[in-house]
Design a protein around this motif. Structure first.
Motif, mmCIF file in Angstrom:
data_model
loop_
_atom_site.group_PDB
_atom_site.id
_atom_site.type_symbol
_atom_site.label_atom_id
_atom_site.label_comp_id
_atom_site.label_asym_id
_atom_site.label_seq_id
_atom_site.Cartn_x
_atom_site.Cartn_y
_atom_site.Cartn_z
ATOM 1 N N LYS A 48 0.831 -1.207 0.000
ATOM 2 C CA LYS A 48 0.000 0.000 0.000
ATOM 3 C C LYS A 48 0.868 1.261 0.000
ATOM 4 O O LYS A 48 0.538 2.244 -0.665
ATOM 5 N N ALA A 49 1.959 1.246 0.763
ATOM 6 C CA ALA A 49 2.845 2.414 0.816
ATOM 7 C C ALA A 49 3.513 2.651 -0.537
ATOM 8 O O ALA A 49 3.638 3.794 -0.974
ATOM 9 N N ILE A 50 3.914 1.586 -1.216
ATOM 10 C CA ILE A 50 4.550 1.730 -2.532
ATOM 11 C C ILE A 50 3.541 2.244 -3.551
ATOM 12 O O ILE A 50 3.859 3.103 -4.381
ATOM 13 N N GLU A 51 2.306 1.752 -3.500
ATOM 14 C CA GLU A 51 1.267 2.253 -4.404
ATOM 15 C C GLU A 51 1.012 3.745 -4.162
ATOM 16 O O GLU A 51 0.854 4.521 -5.103
ATOM 17 N N SER A 52 0.985 4.141 -2.894
ATOM 18 C CA SER A 52 0.793 5.553 -2.554
ATOM 19 C C SER A 52 1.979 6.393 -3.032
ATOM 20 O O SER A 52 1.805 7.518 -3.501
ATOM 21 N N ALA A 53 3.203 5.838 -2.919
ATOM 22 C CA ALA A 53 4.399 6.557 -3.366
ATOM 23 C C ALA A 53 4.392 6.745 -4.881
ATOM 24 O O ALA A 53 4.801 7.792 -5.388
ATOM 25 N N LYS A 54 3.907 5.752 -5.607
ATOM 26 C CA LYS A 54 3.859 5.859 -7.073
ATOM 27 C C LYS A 54 2.868 6.932 -7.520
ATOM 28 O O LYS A 54 3.020 7.512 -8.589
ATOM 29 N N LYS A 55 1.862 7.202 -6.715
ATOM 30 C CA LYS A 55 0.896 8.256 -7.040
ATOM 31 C C LYS A 55 1.457 9.651 -6.771
ATOM 32 O O LYS A 55 0.925 10.636 -7.265
ATOM 33 N N ASN A 56 2.518 9.735 -5.951
ATOM 34 C CA ASN A 56 3.103 11.021 -5.573
ATOM 35 C C ASN A 56 4.499 11.222 -6.154
ATOM 36 O O ASN A 56 5.335 11.878 -5.548
ATOM 37 N N LEU A 57 4.777 10.659 -7.321
ATOM 38 C CA LEU A 57 6.113 10.786 -7.909
ATOM 39 C C LEU A 57 6.390 12.230 -8.318
ATOM 40 O O LEU A 57 5.509 12.927 -8.808
ATOM 41 N N ILE A 58 7.641 12.653 -8.102
ATOM 42 C CA ILE A 58 8.072 13.976 -8.532
ATOM 43 C C ILE A 58 9.338 13.826 -9.358
ATOM 44 O O ILE A 58 10.076 12.853 -9.226
ATOM 45 N N LYS A 59 9.598 14.801 -10.213
ATOM 46 C CA LYS A 59 10.823 14.859 -11.008
ATOM 47 C C LYS A 59 11.782 15.786 -10.291
ATOM 48 O O LYS A 59 11.401 16.867 -9.864
ATOM 49 N N VAL A 60 13.033 15.352 -10.140
ATOM 50 C CA VAL A 60 14.031 16.135 -9.413
ATOM 51 C C VAL A 60 15.090 16.625 -10.395
ATOM 52 O O VAL A 60 15.625 15.837 -11.181
ATOM 53 N N ASN A 61 15.382 17.919 -10.374
ATOM 54 C CA ASN A 61 16.440 18.491 -11.210
ATOM 55 C C ASN A 61 17.788 18.198 -10.575
ATOM 56 O O ASN A 61 18.053 18.621 -9.448
ATOM 57 N N LEU A 62 18.630 17.478 -11.295
ATOM 58 C CA LEU A 62 19.951 17.114 -10.807
ATOM 59 C C LEU A 62 21.030 17.685 -11.711
ATOM 60 O O LEU A 62 20.792 17.946 -12.889
ATOM 61 N N THR A 63 22.222 17.889 -11.159
ATOM 62 C CA THR A 63 23.400 18.197 -11.951
ATOM 63 C C THR A 63 24.328 17.008 -11.797
ATOM 64 O O THR A 63 24.986 16.871 -10.780
ATOM 65 N N GLN A 64 24.324 16.131 -12.751
ATOM 66 C CA GLN A 64 25.076 14.877 -12.745
ATOM 67 C C GLN A 64 24.731 14.058 -11.503
ATOM 68 O O GLN A 64 23.784 13.304 -11.517
ATOM 69 N N THR A 65 25.453 14.219 -10.396
ATOM 70 C CA THR A 65 25.195 13.390 -9.214
ATOM 71 C C THR A 65 24.801 14.199 -7.987
ATOM 72 O O THR A 65 24.681 13.647 -6.898
ATOM 73 N N SER A 66 24.612 15.512 -8.133
ATOM 74 C CA SER A 66 24.263 16.359 -6.993
ATOM 75 C C SER A 66 23.067 17.238 -7.347
ATOM 76 O O SER A 66 22.456 17.063 -8.396
#
Length: 165
Positions: A48-66
């Protein structure tokens, strides 16, 4: 991220619930989500927690590894400071913040959790900080107060040094 056992007393008998706060779910190019699930069995609560997490996905702006810039996320009494780090530093974070950083795919970052130590609020403050991250281009545009389109089209002219100065 955390599994908590919660008991509820109803009319003299106990009903046990297991709760999982947080959750993975990695999107392409850096991102993740968080969620919580409650059930009488641990595997069902995790699902249930994983299903809830998949509904709240966000895109994160990264610079290579930071991350591209310093940011402060707030949720309730929890505050999380995220600071970019050079290559090879690793994830300098505690508990819940470390789990979020590794699940999102950030490899080099310095963090500081301020205020509450409640993992639920710390996770939500971390995701608030990740949501407010801007791309490198938009940070540069804000600093120079130009549009992103102008940044691509503009070229610095070759300058010839003046002689005799």
């Amino acid at each position: 991220m955390a599994i908590n056992r919660v008991t509820k007393v109803v009319e003299g008998r106990k009903e046990s619930f297991v709760r999982r706060a947080g959750g993975g779910g990695r999107s392409v190019g850096g991102g993740g989500g968080h969620g919580a699930g409650k059930a009488k069995e641990v595997p069902q609560a995790i699902r249930k927690a994983i299903e809830s997490a998949k509904k709240n996905l966000i895109k994160v702006n990264l610079t290579q590894t930071s991350i591209p810039h310093l940011v402060l996320g707030r949720y309730g009494a929890g505050k999380v400071l995220l600071k970019p780090a050079p290559e090879g530093t690793g994830v300098i974070a505690g508990g819940a913040v470390r789990a979020v950083m590794t699940s999102v795919g950030i490899q080099n970052v310095l963090t500081k959790s301020i205020g509450t130590t409640n993992p639920h609020n710390v996770i939500k403050a971390t995701f608030a900080a990740l949501r407010s991250l801007k791309s490198r281009e938009s940070v540069a545009c804000d600093a120079w107060q130009v549009d992103a389109g102008d940044l691509v089209e503009y070229r610095v002219p070759n300058r010839v040094p003046r002689s005799g100065v």
